[in-house]
Design an enzyme around this catalytic site. Structure first.
Site, short mmCIF file in Angstrom:
data_model
loop_
_atom_site.label_atom_id
_atom_site.label_comp_id
_atom_site.label_asym_id
_atom_site.label_seq_id
_atom_site.Cartn_x
_atom_site.Cartn_y
_atom_site.Cartn_z
N THR A 278 -14.15 0.59 -5.11
CA THR A 278 -13.51 0.45 -3.79
C THR A 278 -14.53 0.50 -2.66
O THR A 278 -14.47 -0.29 -1.72
CB THR A 278 -12.47 1.59 -3.61
OG1 THR A 278 -11.59 1.57 -4.73
CG2 THR A 278 -11.68 1.41 -2.33
N ARG B 111 -17.72 -6.70 -4.47
CA ARG B 111 -17.91 -5.70 -3.42
C ARG B 111 -19.35 -5.20 -3.38
O ARG B 111 -19.91 -4.95 -2.31
CB ARG B 111 -16.93 -4.53 -3.63
CG ARG B 111 -15.48 -4.92 -3.33
CD ARG B 111 -14.52 -3.91 -3.91
NE ARG B 111 -13.15 -4.06 -3.44
CZ ARG B 111 -12.12 -3.39 -3.96
NH1 ARG B 111 -12.31 -2.54 -4.95
NH2 ARG B 111 -10.91 -3.56 -3.49
N ARG C 170 -10.80 -6.63 -12.09
CA ARG C 170 -11.17 -5.34 -11.46
C ARG C 170 -12.67 -5.07 -11.65
O ARG C 170 -13.34 -4.60 -10.74
CB ARG C 170 -10.35 -4.19 -12.07
CG ARG C 170 -8.88 -4.18 -11.69
CD ARG C 170 -8.63 -3.75 -10.26
NE ARG C 170 -9.03 -2.38 -9.99
CZ ARG C 170 -8.80 -1.77 -8.83
NH1 ARG C 170 -8.17 -2.41 -7.83
NH2 ARG C 170 -9.18 -0.53 -8.63
N TYR D 236 0.82 -1.21 0.00
CA TYR D 236 0.00 0.00 0.00
C TYR D 236 0.86 1.26 0.00
O TYR D 236 0.45 2.29 0.55
CB TYR D 236 -0.95 -0.02 1.20
CG TYR D 236 -2.10 -1.00 1.03
CD1 TYR D 236 -2.89 -0.96 -0.13
CD2 TYR D 236 -2.41 -1.94 1.99
CE1 TYR D 236 -3.95 -1.84 -0.31
CE2 TYR D 236 -3.47 -2.84 1.81
CZ TYR D 236 -4.23 -2.77 0.66
OH TYR D 236 -5.28 -3.65 0.48
N PHE E 261 -5.71 7.60 6.58
CA PHE E 261 -6.28 6.30 6.97
C PHE E 261 -5.30 5.15 6.84
O PHE E 261 -5.64 4.00 7.12
CB PHE E 261 -7.55 6.02 6.15
CG PHE E 261 -7.35 6.09 4.66
CD1 PHE E 261 -6.81 5.03 3.95
CD2 PHE E 261 -7.71 7.25 3.97
CE1 PHE E 261 -6.64 5.10 2.58
CE2 PHE E 261 -7.52 7.33 2.59
CZ PHE E 261 -7.00 6.26 1.90
N GLU F 264 3.13 -7.33 -7.57
CA GLU F 264 2.34 -7.91 -6.48
C GLU F 264 2.41 -9.44 -6.49
O GLU F 264 2.49 -10.07 -5.44
CB GLU F 264 0.88 -7.44 -6.59
CG GLU F 264 0.74 -5.95 -6.31
CD GLU F 264 -0.67 -5.43 -6.50
OE1 GLU F 264 -1.55 -6.20 -6.95
OE2 GLU F 264 -0.90 -4.26 -6.20
P1 IDP Z 1 -8.71 -0.55 -4.61
O1 IDP Z 1 -8.58 -1.64 -3.57
O2 IDP Z 1 -10.12 -0.46 -5.14
O3 IDP Z 1 -7.68 -0.64 -5.71
P2 IDP Z 1 -7.16 1.68 -3.49
O4 IDP Z 1 -7.48 3.12 -3.71
O5 IDP Z 1 -5.96 1.11 -4.17
O6 IDP Z 1 -8.49 0.85 -3.85
O7 IDP Z 1 -7.04 1.47 -1.91
C1 IDP Z 1 -6.53 0.28 -1.39
C2 IDP Z 1 -7.38 -0.12 -0.20
O8 IDP Z 1 -7.24 0.85 0.83
C3 IDP Z 1 -8.88 -0.20 -0.48
O9 IDP Z 1 -9.29 -1.43 -1.05
C4 IDP Z 1 -9.45 -0.02 0.92
O10 IDP Z 1 -9.37 -1.24 1.67
C5 IDP Z 1 -8.48 0.99 1.51
N1 IDP Z 1 -8.95 2.37 1.34
C6 IDP Z 1 -8.91 3.12 0.22
N2 IDP Z 1 -9.43 4.34 0.42
C7 IDP Z 1 -9.81 4.37 1.73
C8 IDP Z 1 -10.43 5.36 2.56
O11 IDP Z 1 -10.74 6.49 2.13
N3 IDP Z 1 -10.67 5.01 3.85
C9 IDP Z 1 -10.33 3.80 4.37
N4 IDP Z 1 -9.75 2.85 3.62
C10 IDP Z 1 -9.50 3.11 2.32
MG MG Z 2 -5.64 -0.35 -5.57
#
Ligand code: IDP
Ligand code: MG
Length: 172
Positions: A106, A117, A100, A64, A72, A141
């Site tokens: 997300t 989801r 995806r 991450y 967060f 990854e």
């Molecule tokens: P993704 O999993 O859909 O690719 P990303 O933006 O890469 O989304 O974020 C990775 C992970 O971080 C998300 O799946 C979620 O678990 C967490 N996440 C992303 N944005 C937030 C937020 O605004 N609040 C809390 N957790 C978040």
């Molecule tokens: Mg992501």
């Protein structure tokens, strides 16, 4: 267009794109691992690697890193190491984009019904799965979670029922 035909004339896992899917701690504890794997299998993706593990701080920081400055981040880090995860690697034509789409947005609350989801999550953070976003991310990854010997390329007879003989766009 690269055509996914091996020398024996069959579609081949050898030249298909690969992507990483993690079943997150919430997915495991909510007993959704089977459901998630079933959805990916039924779509027609080929399972080429699977393992259970618990992420440590270094793996979470690497995985991450694009979110490391977000407020967060500490919460995600604690969540991701709170319980084991299941790491899976899938092969298929345009597997990264396809998975995806299957996962959905997300935020589980706004993810479209029919997606993993959209059907199974109510949270932004606890959204059941991770899926690689780009070919570069997928490569990095998959290497993070699997040694080369833990990934399998086998003669997948099902491919001839899932694709047309000439379908494909290369591994990445
Ligand atoms: P993704 O999993 O859909 O690719 P990303 O933006 O890469 O989304 O974020 C990775 C992970 O971080 C998300 O799946 C979620 O678990 C967490 N996440 C992303 N944005 C937030 C937020 O605004 N609040 C809390 N957790 C978040
Ligand atoms: Mg992501």
């Amino acid at each position: 267009m690269t055509v996914h035909i091996a020398t024996n004339g069959h579609l081949s896992l050898w030249c298909m794109q690969r992507t990483l899917v993690l079943i997150k701690p919430d997915g495991l504890q909510r007993r959704l691992a089977g459901e998630i794997i079933t959805r990916l299998e039924r779509k027609g993706l080929s399972l080429v690697g699977i393992k259970m593990l618990q992420m440590d701080d270094q793996a979470i920081a690497d995985h991450y890193k694009h979110l490391s400055t977000r407020p967060f981040f500490p919460e995600i880090a604690a969540f991701m190491k709170s319980a084991p995860i299941i790491a899976t690697c899938w092969a298929g034509v345009e597997a990264i984009a396809t998975v995806r789409i299957l996962c959905g947005a997300t935020n589980g609350r706004t993810a479209i019904p029919g997606t993993i989801r959209g059907d199974l999550a109510m949270s932004v953070q606890a959204n059941v799965v991770h899926a690689s976003e780009t070919p570069e991310a997928a490569e990095e990854e998959i290497r993070r979670f699997f040694a080369p010997t833990e990934l399998f390329e086998y003669p997948d007879k099902g491919l001839t029922l899932i694709y047309s003989p000439s379908e494909g766009s290369g591994r990445t």
